[in-house]
Design a protein around this motif. Structure first.
Motif, PDB file in Angstrom:
ATOM      1  N   UNK A   1       0.931  -1.412  -0.032  1.00 45.52           N
ATOM      2  CA  UNK A   1       0.021  -0.009  -0.096  1.00 45.52           C
ATOM      3  C   UNK A   1       0.815   1.252  -0.138  1.00 45.52           C
ATOM      4  N   UNK A   2       2.018   1.109   0.546  1.00 42.71           N
ATOM      5  CA  UNK A   2       2.790   2.428   0.780  1.00 42.71           C
ATOM      6  C   UNK A   2       3.306   2.771  -0.702  1.00 42.71           C
ATOM      7  N   UNK A   3       3.691   1.648  -1.235  1.00 43.78           N
ATOM      8  CA  UNK A   3       4.007   2.013  -2.699  1.00 43.78           C
ATOM      9  C   UNK A   3       3.056   2.361  -3.790  1.00 43.78           C
ATOM     10  N   UNK A   4       1.708   1.918  -3.614  1.00 46.36           N
ATOM     11  CA  UNK A   4       0.808   2.373  -4.321  1.00 46.36           C
ATOM     12  C   UNK A   4       0.314   3.930  -4.125  1.00 46.36           C
ATOM     13  N   UNK A   5       0.420   4.087  -2.698  1.00 46.06           N
ATOM     14  CA  UNK A   5       0.097   5.448  -2.353  1.00 46.06           C
ATOM     15  C   UNK A   5       1.173   6.283  -2.649  1.00 46.06           C
TER      16      UNK A   5
ATOM     17  N   UNK B   1      -6.023   9.510  -7.761  1.00 49.38           N
ATOM     18  CA  UNK B   1      -4.951  10.192  -8.739  1.00 49.38           C
ATOM     19  C   UNK B   1      -5.676  10.728  -9.985  1.00 49.38           C
ATOM     20  N   UNK B   2      -6.547  10.043 -10.298  1.00 49.58           N
ATOM     21  CA  UNK B   2      -7.337  10.867 -11.538  1.00 49.58           C
ATOM     22  C   UNK B   2      -7.939  12.117 -11.254  1.00 49.58           C
ATOM     23  N   UNK B   3      -8.613  12.340  -9.828  1.00 52.52           N
ATOM     24  CA  UNK B   3      -9.156  13.514  -9.649  1.00 52.52           C
ATOM     25  C   UNK B   3      -7.955  14.537  -9.719  1.00 52.52           C
ATOM     26  N   UNK B   4      -6.743  14.179  -9.159  1.00 54.62           N
ATOM     27  CA  UNK B   4      -5.786  15.063  -8.962  1.00 54.62           C
ATOM     28  C   UNK B   4      -5.120  15.462 -10.547  1.00 54.62           C
ATOM     29  N   UNK B   5      -5.337  14.330 -11.195  1.00 54.35           N
ATOM     30  CA  UNK B   5      -4.879  14.807 -12.795  1.00 54.35           C
ATOM     31  C   UNK B   5      -5.907  15.628 -13.315  1.00 54.35           C
ATOM     32  N   UNK B   6      -6.983  15.549 -13.035  1.00 58.81           N
ATOM     33  CA  UNK B   6      -7.925  16.586 -13.632  1.00 58.81           C
ATOM     34  C   UNK B   6      -7.371  18.137 -13.273  1.00 58.81           C
ATOM     35  N   UNK B   7      -7.105  18.225 -12.003  1.00 61.85           N
ATOM     36  CA  UNK B   7      -6.450  19.542 -11.307  1.00 61.85           C
ATOM     37  C   UNK B   7      -5.098  20.021 -12.321  1.00 61.85           C
ATOM     38  N   UNK B   8      -4.500  18.869 -12.206  1.00 60.44           N
ATOM     39  CA  UNK B   8      -3.133  19.278 -13.068  1.00 60.44           C
ATOM     40  C   UNK B   8      -3.146  19.618 -14.374  1.00 60.44           C
ATOM     41  N   UNK B   9      -3.852  18.963 -15.125  1.00 60.06           N
ATOM     42  CA  UNK B   9      -4.429  19.301 -16.653  1.00 60.06           C
ATOM     43  C   UNK B   9      -5.017  20.645 -16.898  1.00 60.06           C
TER      44      UNK B   9
ATOM     45  N   UNK C   1      -7.697  -9.240  -1.533  1.00 64.14           N
ATOM     46  CA  UNK C   1      -8.762  -8.485  -1.805  1.00 64.14           C
ATOM     47  C   UNK C   1      -8.748  -7.116  -1.459  1.00 64.14           C
ATOM     48  N   UNK C   2      -7.851  -7.002  -0.187  1.00 64.04           N
ATOM     49  CA  UNK C   2      -7.546  -5.711   0.296  1.00 64.04           C
ATOM     50  C   UNK C   2      -6.826  -4.724  -0.534  1.00 64.04           C
ATOM     51  N   UNK C   3      -5.779  -5.325  -1.081  1.00 63.29           N
ATOM     52  CA  UNK C   3      -5.126  -4.523  -2.009  1.00 63.29           C
ATOM     53  C   UNK C   3      -5.686  -4.356  -3.169  1.00 63.29           C
ATOM     54  N   UNK C   4      -6.650  -5.006  -3.800  1.00 60.82           N
ATOM     55  CA  UNK C   4      -7.333  -4.631  -4.834  1.00 60.82           C
ATOM     56  C   UNK C   4      -8.414  -3.674  -4.873  1.00 60.82           C
ATOM     57  N   UNK C   5      -8.916  -3.484  -3.644  1.00 58.36           N
ATOM     58  CA  UNK C   5      -9.510  -2.283  -3.084  1.00 58.36           C
ATOM     59  C   UNK C   5      -8.709  -1.165  -3.140  1.00 58.36           C
ATOM     60  N   UNK C   6      -7.511  -1.220  -2.417  1.00 56.33           N
ATOM     61  CA  UNK C   6      -6.923  -0.092  -2.144  1.00 56.33           C
ATOM     62  C   UNK C   6      -6.302   0.626  -3.616  1.00 56.33           C
ATOM     63  N   UNK C   7      -6.083  -0.357  -4.496  1.00 56.02           N
ATOM     64  CA  UNK C   7      -5.746   0.096  -5.830  1.00 56.02           C
ATOM     65  C   UNK C   7      -6.715   0.792  -6.572  1.00 56.02           C
ATOM     66  N   UNK C   8      -7.935   0.470  -6.472  1.00 54.36           N
ATOM     67  CA  UNK C   8      -9.185   1.089  -7.002  1.00 54.36           C
ATOM     68  C   UNK C   8      -9.150   2.467  -6.418  1.00 54.36           C
ATOM     69  N   UNK C   9      -9.156   2.498  -5.343  1.00 50.78           N
ATOM     70  CA  UNK C   9      -9.492   3.665  -4.476  1.00 50.78           C
ATOM     71  C   UNK C   9      -8.076   4.576  -5.014  1.00 50.78           C
ATOM     72  N   UNK C  10      -6.998   4.209  -4.961  1.00 52.38           N
ATOM     73  CA  UNK C  10      -6.036   4.973  -5.507  1.00 52.38           C
ATOM     74  C   UNK C  10      -6.062   5.771  -6.711  1.00 52.38           C
ATOM     75  N   UNK C  11      -6.400   4.497  -7.586  1.00 54.02           N
ATOM     76  CA  UNK C  11      -6.638   5.002  -9.044  1.00 54.02           C
ATOM     77  C   UNK C  11      -7.711   6.351  -9.330  1.00 54.02           C
ATOM     78  N   UNK C  12      -8.732   6.231  -8.369  1.00 55.88           N
ATOM     79  CA  UNK C  12      -9.688   7.135  -8.385  1.00 55.88           C
ATOM     80  C   UNK C  12      -9.096   8.524  -7.992  1.00 55.88           C
TER      81      UNK C  12
ATOM     82  N   UNK D   1     -16.179  15.485  -3.123  1.00 55.61           N
ATOM     83  CA  UNK D   1     -15.597  16.908  -2.786  1.00 55.61           C
ATOM     84  C   UNK D   1     -14.707  16.748  -1.620  1.00 55.61           C
ATOM     85  N   UNK D   2     -13.549  17.401  -2.040  1.00 49.99           N
ATOM     86  CA  UNK D   2     -12.339  17.595  -1.098  1.00 49.99           C
ATOM     87  C   UNK D   2     -11.978  16.289  -0.646  1.00 49.99           C
ATOM     88  N   UNK D   3     -11.860  15.255  -1.619  1.00 57.11           N
ATOM     89  CA  UNK D   3     -10.932  14.169  -1.052  1.00 57.11           C
ATOM     90  C   UNK D   3     -12.247  13.029  -0.491  1.00 57.11           C
TER      91      UNK D   3
END
Length: 447
Positions: A107-111, A192-200, A179-190, A250-252
């Motif tokens: 999770x540390x690496x994913x986050x 990061x995408x929200x931050x990608x919208x701001x960066x773009x 299963x926990x890692x798969x859930x964390x992966x999905x949360x992190x993907x989302x 909203x706000x994370x």
């Protein structure tokens, strides 16, 4: 100037951390040296958040620019992205037959991707940061486009992102490590995408001072105009719960929204509208964008979304409204073809070329250090977490209320030993102890 006790990092500490930032190879992810830098980047991000929130001297941003380390952050971001797509997927296959006992090293690496994206989100708001990272801004823009198009593809498949990123956090409390890692992966993907919208959005704001190839990639290679239209038509950060109530991200965090407030734009929704406005109304973009019958039809769809309540919140959309009415009744001018040498995203291509046919070997190495770590490795990760996140100053700036580690409800009690897990009450804390015990003991020992 804030009192010394209210700094996450003193300016002298921050400058030292920035000066020592370096580019790690993908095989080094999770190593002792990598973990030290992860801790430093995490604290730099925390300080950047505090400085921006208090509207004070953003010395972290200044150091990153003056020491030309924005490029290093981009390198680290791309290495984690490739690690997730080429190494993490292989690690998940390895975990089918052998469940990982500890998920937080992985999770540390994913986050780490969330932290890097968050720090770049703060830094790239400033034009000077975009200019100093001139050579790699195309890589950043393409990274954001990949994240956004991935999110749109999930929407097209009918995935409810609220259920995937929020409900699974509650129902998955008794999940296996895999299963926990798969859930964390999905949360992190989302996230990061929200931050990608701001960066773009910030990249689009600074297009006139960036290489022309970035505009070309955004408009014609990735067709971000149509992507932004899709985000407006089917916003992934808005969902309806099974009980009929609406929620918005909203706000994370996901927040309940009354039906009468649904048309009130959030910061994220406003950024999407403004990004689309800038791309369509910028004269240089108008000359570059290759209109055809398909994308013209797509763009004109948003006329139905330009309601009075939306335009009142963003008055500049009046100009967009007039432009769309004009576009509907006439053919857009033909794009002037020019012979140019087009820039390519070199950093990612270099990483892919250097690691061709090496992904399996890296996955096997990381299986022993990240997926199935030794006790010494787990202690190392725990030590890093304990030293990084035991900072009470940040609680003033965290928008999320703490949630119970077991049931996901709002929490008011914290583990008295490690100070890292929250619970809504004694009952949940006792039930969660068998899962929390190992990490709690190690983090307490490290402290």
């Amino acid at each position: 100037m804030a009192a010394e006790s209210e700094f996450v990092l003193l300016p002298s500490e921050a400058e030292s951390y920035v000066e020592n930032l370096q580019c790690f190879e993908i095989k080094e992810i999770g190593s002792s040296r990598w973990m030290v830098q992860h801790e430093h980047i995490e604290k730099l991000h925390m300080q950047a958040v505090v400085s921006a929130s208090r509207n004070e001297d953003e010395f972290v941003k200044e150091f990153l620019i003056s020491h030309q380390k924005v490029t290093t952050l981009v390198w680290e971001l791309l290495t984690i992205e490739l690690w997730k797509s080429h190494v993490f997927t292989r690690l998940m296959k390895m975990s089918v037959d052998h469940e990982p006992e500890q998920t937080f090293p992985c999770y540390v690496v994913l986050y780490h991707e969330v932290t890097l994206a968050g720090l770049l989100e703060i830094v790239l708001y400033h034009q000077a940061a975009c200019e100093v990272a001139d050579d790699v801004m195309l890589d950043v823009a393409d990274f954001c486009c990949r994240k956004i198009t991935f999110l749109i593809s999930k929407q097209a498949k009918g995935v409810n992102l609220y259920e995937e990123t929020e409900l699974d956090a509650v129902t998955g409390t008794s999940a296996t490590g895999r299963q926990e890692l798969k859930r964390q992966y999905k949360q992190i993907q989302f996230q990061v995408t929200v931050k990608a919208v701001s960066i773009l959005k910030y990249i689009i704001d600074h297009l006139n001072s960036l290489p022309l190839s970035i505009m070309t990639h955004l408009l014609n290679k990735n067709d971000m105009i149509c992507c932004f239209v899709e985000l407006i038509e089917n916003p992934p950060w808005t969902a309806r719960k099974k009980d009929g109530h609406s929620v918005k991200f909203i706000n994370g965090k996901w927040q309940k929204i009354e039906d009468g407030e649904l048309m009130k734009l959030t910061k994220l929704e406003g950024q999407v509208w403004l990004s689309l406005f800038c791309l369509l109304m910028n004269p240089d973009c108008q000359r570059k964008y290759e209109f055809n019958s398909h994308n013209k039809t797509v763009v004109l769809k948003i006329r139905g979304r330009l309601l009075e309540v939306i335009v009142d919140q963003l008055p500049c959309l009046n100009d967009l409204q007039r432009y769309l009415e004009h576009l509907a009744f006439m053919e857009p001018p033909a794009v002037k073809k020019e012979v140019v040498l087009e820039q390519v995203p070199e950093m990612r291509e270099r990483l892919l070329t250097d690691h061709k046919d090496k992904w399996r070997a890296i996955a096997e190495l990381h299986a022993t250090t990240i997926l199935f770590p030794s006790r010494d490795d787990v202690q190392r990760y725990a030590q890093s977490l304990a030293s990084t996140y035991s900072l009470d100053i940040l609680e003033k700036y965290v928008c999320d209320s703490p949630k119970c580690a077991l049931c996901g409800q709002e929490a008011s009690k914290r583990c008295s030993r490690c100070q890292n897990e929250w619970y809504c009450g004694r009952e949940c804390q006792v039930k969660h102890w068998t899962k929390h015990k190992i990490a709690c003991n190690m983090m307490t020992d490290m402290k």
